[in-house]
Design an enzyme around this catalytic site. Structure first.
Site, PDB file in Angstrom:
ATOM      1  N   CYS A   1       0.777  -1.060  -0.047  1.00 55.79           N
ATOM      2  CA  CYS A   1       0.081  -0.108   0.017  1.00 55.79           C
ATOM      3  C   CYS A   1       0.790   1.242  -0.186  1.00 55.79           C
ATOM      4  O   CYS A   1       1.627   1.275   0.706  1.00 55.79           O
ATOM      5  CB  CYS A   1      -0.925  -0.032   1.243  1.00 55.79           C
ATOM      6  SG  CYS A   1      -1.876   1.466   1.515  1.00 55.79           S
TER       7      CYS A   1
ATOM      8  N   ARG B   1     -12.275  -0.013  -6.134  1.00 60.19           N
ATOM      9  CA  ARG B   1     -12.207   0.421  -4.765  1.00 60.19           C
ATOM     10  C   ARG B   1     -11.387   1.665  -4.505  1.00 60.19           C
ATOM     11  O   ARG B   1     -11.418   2.517  -3.724  1.00 60.19           O
ATOM     12  CB  ARG B   1     -11.458  -0.919  -4.234  1.00 60.19           C
ATOM     13  CG  ARG B   1     -10.859  -0.470  -2.766  1.00 60.19           C
ATOM     14  CD  ARG B   1     -10.326  -1.798  -2.273  1.00 60.19           C
ATOM     15  NE  ARG B   1      -9.382  -1.426  -1.064  1.00 60.19           N
ATOM     16  CZ  ARG B   1      -9.706  -1.737   0.354  1.00 60.19           C
ATOM     17  NH1 ARG B   1     -10.957  -2.050   0.660  1.00 60.19           N
ATOM     18  NH2 ARG B   1      -8.920  -1.391   1.116  1.00 60.19           N
TER      19      ARG B   1
HETATM   20  P1  IMP Z   1      -1.083  -7.125   3.862  1.00 59.85           P
HETATM   21  O1  IMP Z   1      -2.010  -8.032   4.456  1.00 59.85           O
HETATM   22  O2  IMP Z   1      -0.327  -6.181   4.629  1.00 59.85           O
HETATM   23  O3  IMP Z   1      -0.622  -7.314   2.735  1.00 59.85           O
HETATM   24  O4  IMP Z   1      -2.440  -5.932   3.570  1.00 59.85           O
HETATM   25  C1  IMP Z   1      -3.712  -6.302   2.838  1.00 59.85           C
HETATM   26  C2  IMP Z   1      -4.647  -5.341   2.890  1.00 59.85           C
HETATM   27  O5  IMP Z   1      -4.154  -4.084   2.211  1.00 59.85           O
HETATM   28  C3  IMP Z   1      -5.887  -5.461   2.199  1.00 59.85           C
HETATM   29  O6  IMP Z   1      -6.830  -6.425   2.938  1.00 59.85           O
HETATM   30  C4  IMP Z   1      -6.588  -4.247   1.866  1.00 59.85           C
HETATM   31  O7  IMP Z   1      -7.167  -3.718   2.769  1.00 59.85           O
HETATM   32  C5  IMP Z   1      -5.417  -3.364   1.720  1.00 59.85           C
HETATM   33  N1  IMP Z   1      -5.090  -3.227   0.154  1.00 59.85           N
HETATM   34  C6  IMP Z   1      -5.121  -3.990  -0.711  1.00 59.85           C
HETATM   35  N2  IMP Z   1      -4.639  -3.475  -1.989  1.00 59.85           N
HETATM   36  C7  IMP Z   1      -4.320  -2.302  -1.715  1.00 59.85           C
HETATM   37  C8  IMP Z   1      -3.944  -1.069  -2.245  1.00 59.85           C
HETATM   38  O8  IMP Z   1      -3.519  -1.060  -3.621  1.00 59.85           O
HETATM   39  N3  IMP Z   1      -3.512  -0.095  -1.554  1.00 59.85           N
HETATM   40  C9  IMP Z   1      -3.753   0.119  -0.353  1.00 59.85           C
HETATM   41  N4  IMP Z   1      -4.289  -0.717   0.337  1.00 59.85           N
HETATM   42  C10 IMP Z   1      -4.452  -2.183  -0.012  1.00 59.85           C
END
Ligand code: IMP
Length: 521
Positions: A333, A435
């Site tokens: 993100c 989104r």
């Molecule tokens: P991770 O588990 O730290 O990899 O984060 C996953 C979460 O990041 C997802 O469940 C979303 O809430 C968020 N997310 C998914 N795609 C994006 C993006 O492109 N930008 C910002 N947040 C994202």
């Protein structure tokens, strides 16, 4: 004077303050700013039970309970039907992404709901003219060989035999039609038999497959012994109490077309819908939540994402059954960088959860989870479940093929707000997800990146690793269940310590010349 050692516990009671900080003191952002999971630790309590006694039952929403607090992210490199099926078998739940047409998404939901339903309603059927070579190739492709043979090669046609691994294994002439080697005396069940009657036939005849036929001898469905075994092997599986089908979630956006999408998802048997937005406090989402609550009384609604009490209050007032917390903390993100909006995840989880708790609304801590300790901390701060993207990407059940780079086996993992994900088009050429972009945006401002993660093997090993790790972690804290954890954190009994930057370094591996970090066997 040195005190008598037998009075140590008594002496402890004379201290006015307990060691460490209560969660409320720890999370006082006026003095300490926003905290992430790495900024604090939970202090150990007293162990008077084995770790296997620690229960991890929790709530996803007001009405849906799970045996394990794990939710897979609605991302097109994380959750499609395979992930949703297997995480549900292991006690969690998958949320299927909507970066595809409504039809494709509904089909994925349907696959989850039909899984392990006992009867296979769309078995792979072959015609008697299929060759042995083709049957062997199908075995390779589908990973099993137990194909009913019907006159037309389709379902609802007369059953004339069955081909199993044993039938084709030692046949060398691949050009033979299967009609010459198939088993013609097939044990069948009659349409209308119950699952347990069918199971009894499978057990007593020791067959692998039981084709079900109607009164004219036409094949209508099938039972499989492997499914019976799966039933037995997954005591934690997340299932509907009434239909016994696996639970499944999916996302929708907040555009008018998303209402039609939800209708298809509902027809496919969806249990819980997540309204997917990076900033959930919008009139569009509030309207959508109200509309869903009015029109789909059977489906639970999770709103989000939120990181403040004010955002949470809007969605709670609109009627959500659960909240999703996190803005800008996902591993892929760049929202905080680009939008200047967001909140450190520890602080966000604590503030939203302590507010939502007053209304009985369970919360998902979404994003930023990098290890078991982070899950423990999210739950300690009040979340009921943890949603993971990066942790589950790279597993065998995540969508996408493995590829090699620099000698490492990898899978792609990308943000749903990355240019790659947004430019994905469906068969008709329509860009799918909304989104991170508005309908009338003509310049995309990316909020995510596109990358890769290393192969993590199957979630059938990885989720039990998380589960056991969490049990040990709660044992160290001295609590036997997630409810116990929540109550004792909020009452101030479970204590915390803030971690300075050097304390964080101390808590990691240090001073080694080299090492290998293997997380489980
Ligand atoms: P991770 O588990 O730290 O990899 O984060 C996953 C979460 O990041 C997802 O469940 C979303 O809430 C968020 N997310 C998914 N795609 C994006 C993006 O492109 N930008 C910002 N947040 C994202």
């Amino acid at each position: 004077m040195v005190r008598d050692y037998t009075t140590a516990l008594e002496y402890l009671q004379t201290f006015e303050r307990k060691d460490g900080l209560s969660v409320h003191e720890l999370m006082d952002s006026k003095t300490r700013g926003g905290l992430t999971y790495n900024d604090f630790l939970v202090l150990p309590g007293k162990i008077d039970f084995t770790s296997s006694k620690v229960g991890l039952n929790t709530k996803l929403t007001k009405k849906i309970s799970l045996h394990a607090p794990f939710v897979s992210s609605p991302m097109d490199t994380v959750t499609e039907s395979e992930m949703a099926i297997h995480i549900a078998l292991l006690g969690g739940i998958g949320i299927i992404h909507h970066n595809c047409t409504p039809e494709v998404q509904a089909e994925m939901v349907r696959k989850v709901k039909k899984y392990e339903n006992g009867f296979i309603n769309h078995p792979k059927v072959i015609s008697p003219r299929v060759t042995v070579g083709e049957a062997k190739a199908m075995k390779q492709q589908f990973g099993f060989a137990g194909f009913p043979v019907t006159e037309s090669g389709e379902l609802n046609s007369k059953l004339i035999g069955i081909i199993t691994s044993r039938d084709i294994q030692f046949v060398e002439d691949d050009s033979l039609p299967v009609s010459e080697i198939m088993t013609k005396e097939v044990v069948t069940g009659s349409q209308g038999i119950t699952l347990s009657q069918g199971n009894d036939i499978l057990k007593s005849t020791k067959k692998g497959k039981l084709p079900i036929i109607d009164s004219n001898g036409n094949l209508v469905s099938m039972l499989s012994r492997t499914d019976l075994m799966k039933n037995k092997n997954f005591p934690l599986a997340s299932k509907s109490a009434t239909t016994k089908q696996l639970l499944c979630g999916a996302t929708v956006g907040t555009m008018p077309a998303d209402r039609e999408r939800l209708k298809l998802l509902a027809e496919a048997g969806l249990d819980v819908v997540v309204v997917d937005s990076s900033q959930g406090n919008s009139v569009f989402q509030i309207e959508m939540i109200k509309w869903i609550k009015e029109n789909f009384t059977e489906i639970e609604v999770i709103g989000g994402n939120v990181v403040t009490r004010e955002q949470a209050a809007s969605l709670i007032a609109a009627g959500v059954d659960g909240l999703r917390i996190g803005m800008g903390t996902g591993s892929i993100c760049i929202t905080q960088e680009v939008m200047a909006c967001g909140r450190p995840q520890g602080t966000a989880v604590y503030n939203v959860c302590s507010f939502a708790k007053e209304f009985g609304v369970p919360c998902i801590a979404d994003g930023g989870v990098q290890n078991i300790g982070h899950i423990t901390k999210a739950l300690a701060l009040g979340a009921s479940t943890a949603m993971m993207g990066g942790m589950l990407a790279g597993t065998a059940e995540a969508p996408g093929e493995y590829f090699y780079r620099d000698g490492k086996r990898l899978k792609a993992y990308r943000g749903m707000g990355s240019i790659d994900a947004v430019q994905k088009t469906d068969a008709r050429g329509n860009a799918a997800t909304s989104r991170y972009f508005s309908e009338n945006d003509d310049v995309f401002v990316a909020q995510g990146v596109s990358g890769s993660v290393v192969d993590k093997g199957s979630i059938h090993k990885f989720i039990p690793y998380l589960y056991n790790g969490l049990q040990h972690s709660l044992q160290d804290i001295g609590v036997q269940s997630l409810q116990d954890l929540n109550e004792r954190v909020y009452s101030g009994e479970v204590r915390f310590e803030f971690r300075t930057a050097s304390a964080q370094l101390e808590g990691g591996v240090h001073n080694l010349y080299s090492y290998e970090k293997r997380l489980h066997n």
